[in-house]
Design a protein around this motif. Sequence first.
Motif, PDB file in Angstrom:
ATOM      1  N   PHE A 160       0.834  -1.199   0.000  1.00  0.00           N
ATOM      2  CA  PHE A 160       0.000   0.000   0.000  1.00  0.00           C
ATOM      3  C   PHE A 160       0.875   1.258   0.000  1.00  0.00           C
ATOM      4  O   PHE A 160       0.496   2.282  -0.534  1.00  0.00           O
ATOM      5  CB  PHE A 160      -0.939   0.033   1.215  1.00  0.00           C
ATOM      6  CG  PHE A 160      -2.073  -0.936   1.125  1.00  0.00           C
ATOM      7  CD1 PHE A 160      -3.164  -0.683   0.306  1.00  0.00           C
ATOM      8  CD2 PHE A 160      -2.052  -2.113   1.851  1.00  0.00           C
ATOM      9  CE1 PHE A 160      -4.218  -1.578   0.207  1.00  0.00           C
ATOM     10  CE2 PHE A 160      -3.101  -3.021   1.762  1.00  0.00           C
ATOM     11  CZ  PHE A 160      -4.183  -2.746   0.939  1.00  0.00           C
ATOM     12  N   ALA A 161       2.050   1.170   0.600  1.00  0.00           N
ATOM     13  CA  ALA A 161       2.943   2.316   0.694  1.00  0.00           C
ATOM     14  C   ALA A 161       3.743   2.534  -0.589  1.00  0.00           C
ATOM     15  O   ALA A 161       4.136   3.656  -0.883  1.00  0.00           O
ATOM     16  CB  ALA A 161       3.899   2.142   1.875  1.00  0.00           C
ATOM     17  N   ILE A 162       3.991   1.474  -1.360  1.00  0.00           N
ATOM     18  CA  ILE A 162       4.879   1.612  -2.518  1.00  0.00           C
ATOM     19  C   ILE A 162       4.230   1.262  -3.858  1.00  0.00           C
ATOM     20  O   ILE A 162       4.828   1.485  -4.899  1.00  0.00           O
ATOM     21  CB  ILE A 162       6.149   0.755  -2.342  1.00  0.00           C
ATOM     22  CG1 ILE A 162       5.793  -0.724  -2.244  1.00  0.00           C
ATOM     23  CG2 ILE A 162       6.944   1.209  -1.142  1.00  0.00           C
ATOM     24  CD1 ILE A 162       6.993  -1.656  -2.263  1.00  0.00           C
ATOM     25  N   GLY A 163       3.011   0.736  -3.826  1.00  0.00           N
ATOM     26  CA  GLY A 163       2.405   0.227  -5.057  1.00  0.00           C
ATOM     27  C   GLY A 163       1.495   1.200  -5.781  1.00  0.00           C
ATOM     28  O   GLY A 163       0.543   0.782  -6.427  1.00  0.00           O
ATOM     29  N   GLY A 164       1.772   2.480  -5.692  1.00  0.00           N
ATOM     30  CA  GLY A 164       0.915   3.523  -6.245  1.00  0.00           C
ATOM     31  C   GLY A 164       0.241   3.226  -7.574  1.00  0.00           C
ATOM     32  O   GLY A 164      -0.985   3.168  -7.656  1.00  0.00           O
ATOM     33  N   PRO A 165       0.999   3.044  -8.660  1.00  0.00           N
ATOM     34  CA  PRO A 165       0.366   2.822  -9.969  1.00  0.00           C
ATOM     35  C   PRO A 165      -0.482   1.547 -10.034  1.00  0.00           C
ATOM     36  O   PRO A 165      -1.537   1.531 -10.644  1.00  0.00           O
ATOM     37  CB  PRO A 165       1.546   2.745 -10.941  1.00  0.00           C
ATOM     38  CG  PRO A 165       2.672   3.414 -10.247  1.00  0.00           C
ATOM     39  CD  PRO A 165       2.443   3.192  -8.778  1.00  0.00           C
TER      40      PRO A 165
ATOM     41  N   LEU B 184      -1.969   0.021  -7.434  1.00  0.00           N
ATOM     42  CA  LEU B 184      -3.167   0.259  -6.624  1.00  0.00           C
ATOM     43  C   LEU B 184      -4.147   1.169  -7.340  1.00  0.00           C
ATOM     44  O   LEU B 184      -5.359   0.964  -7.276  1.00  0.00           O
ATOM     45  CB  LEU B 184      -2.784   0.840  -5.264  1.00  0.00           C
ATOM     46  CG  LEU B 184      -2.046  -0.128  -4.355  1.00  0.00           C
ATOM     47  CD1 LEU B 184      -1.568   0.589  -3.105  1.00  0.00           C
ATOM     48  CD2 LEU B 184      -2.918  -1.310  -3.996  1.00  0.00           C
ATOM     49  N   LYS B 185      -3.632   2.173  -8.027  1.00  0.00           N
ATOM     50  CA  LYS B 185      -4.506   3.091  -8.773  1.00  0.00           C
ATOM     51  C   LYS B 185      -5.261   2.337  -9.866  1.00  0.00           C
ATOM     52  O   LYS B 185      -6.458   2.547 -10.065  1.00  0.00           O
ATOM     53  CB  LYS B 185      -3.688   4.233  -9.372  1.00  0.00           C
ATOM     54  CG  LYS B 185      -4.542   5.271 -10.060  1.00  0.00           C
ATOM     55  CD  LYS B 185      -3.721   6.442 -10.566  1.00  0.00           C
ATOM     56  CE  LYS B 185      -4.640   7.444 -11.239  1.00  0.00           C
ATOM     57  NZ  LYS B 185      -3.919   8.595 -11.752  1.00  0.00           N
TER      58      LYS B 185
ATOM     59  N   TYR C 255      -7.857   0.105  -8.177  1.00  0.00           N
ATOM     60  CA  TYR C 255      -8.917   0.960  -7.653  1.00  0.00           C
ATOM     61  C   TYR C 255      -9.830   1.433  -8.783  1.00  0.00           C
ATOM     62  O   TYR C 255     -11.056   1.409  -8.652  1.00  0.00           O
ATOM     63  CB  TYR C 255      -8.332   2.154  -6.900  1.00  0.00           C
ATOM     64  CG  TYR C 255      -9.398   3.087  -6.391  1.00  0.00           C
ATOM     65  CD1 TYR C 255     -10.093   2.794  -5.225  1.00  0.00           C
ATOM     66  CD2 TYR C 255      -9.738   4.237  -7.098  1.00  0.00           C
ATOM     67  CE1 TYR C 255     -11.090   3.630  -4.767  1.00  0.00           C
ATOM     68  CE2 TYR C 255     -10.733   5.082  -6.646  1.00  0.00           C
ATOM     69  CZ  TYR C 255     -11.411   4.774  -5.473  1.00  0.00           C
ATOM     70  OH  TYR C 255     -12.405   5.594  -5.027  1.00  0.00           O
TER      71      TYR C 255
ATOM     72  N   TYR D  32     -10.170   3.239   3.136  1.00  0.00           N
ATOM     73  CA  TYR D  32      -9.635   3.433   1.790  1.00  0.00           C
ATOM     74  C   TYR D  32     -10.675   3.953   0.811  1.00  0.00           C
ATOM     75  O   TYR D  32     -10.524   3.817  -0.388  1.00  0.00           O
ATOM     76  CB  TYR D  32      -9.014   2.131   1.271  1.00  0.00           C
ATOM     77  CG  TYR D  32      -7.818   1.691   2.060  1.00  0.00           C
ATOM     78  CD1 TYR D  32      -6.638   2.430   2.033  1.00  0.00           C
ATOM     79  CD2 TYR D  32      -7.862   0.554   2.848  1.00  0.00           C
ATOM     80  CE1 TYR D  32      -5.539   2.037   2.776  1.00  0.00           C
ATOM     81  CE2 TYR D  32      -6.765   0.143   3.583  1.00  0.00           C
ATOM     82  CZ  TYR D  32      -5.614   0.893   3.552  1.00  0.00           C
ATOM     83  OH  TYR D  32      -4.523   0.503   4.272  1.00  0.00           O
TER      84      TYR D  32
END
Length: 152
Positions: A8-13, A15-16, A19, A151
């Motif tokens: 959750f802290a490093i998986g930005g793209p 997770l986006k 989502y 979230y």
Amino acid sequence: MKQRLNFFAIGGPVLKALYTLGNVAGKAIDQKLLHLIYIRVSQLNGCGFCLDMHTKDLREMGETEQRMLLLGAWREAKVYTNREKAALAWAEALTNLAPDGVSDEVYNTATEHFTPEELVHLSSAVITINGYNRLNVAFRTPAGDYQPGQYA
């Protein structure tokens, strides 16, 4: 088990993308039904984090404990509608793909209760929760601390 990493802290793209896919499904399918599906798929995949999240969110929406607790035996339970049962069967079939794919029986039942567009959205919801489950299980995301709506 110790958490391997906090995606959750490093998986930005990633997770986006997940989502966004889940958000599209959420606009076409009833939220309570989506959470029932998310819980059932998370049970199948052994994802404690997602079970914690979606049971808490569903409880906040007013869902009963009985309906959440009976998800593992939804076929025998009288507390689910035929539409919900069709969605749960579809979710299970997509999560545990058989060698021959999704059976005609499961597909035909799903098409009795969902429009083609809804079925595509339902499928994308199942794909999304399977993705989250696999990340959480692989990286051993701990369960128990989620706060409803955290979230959102």
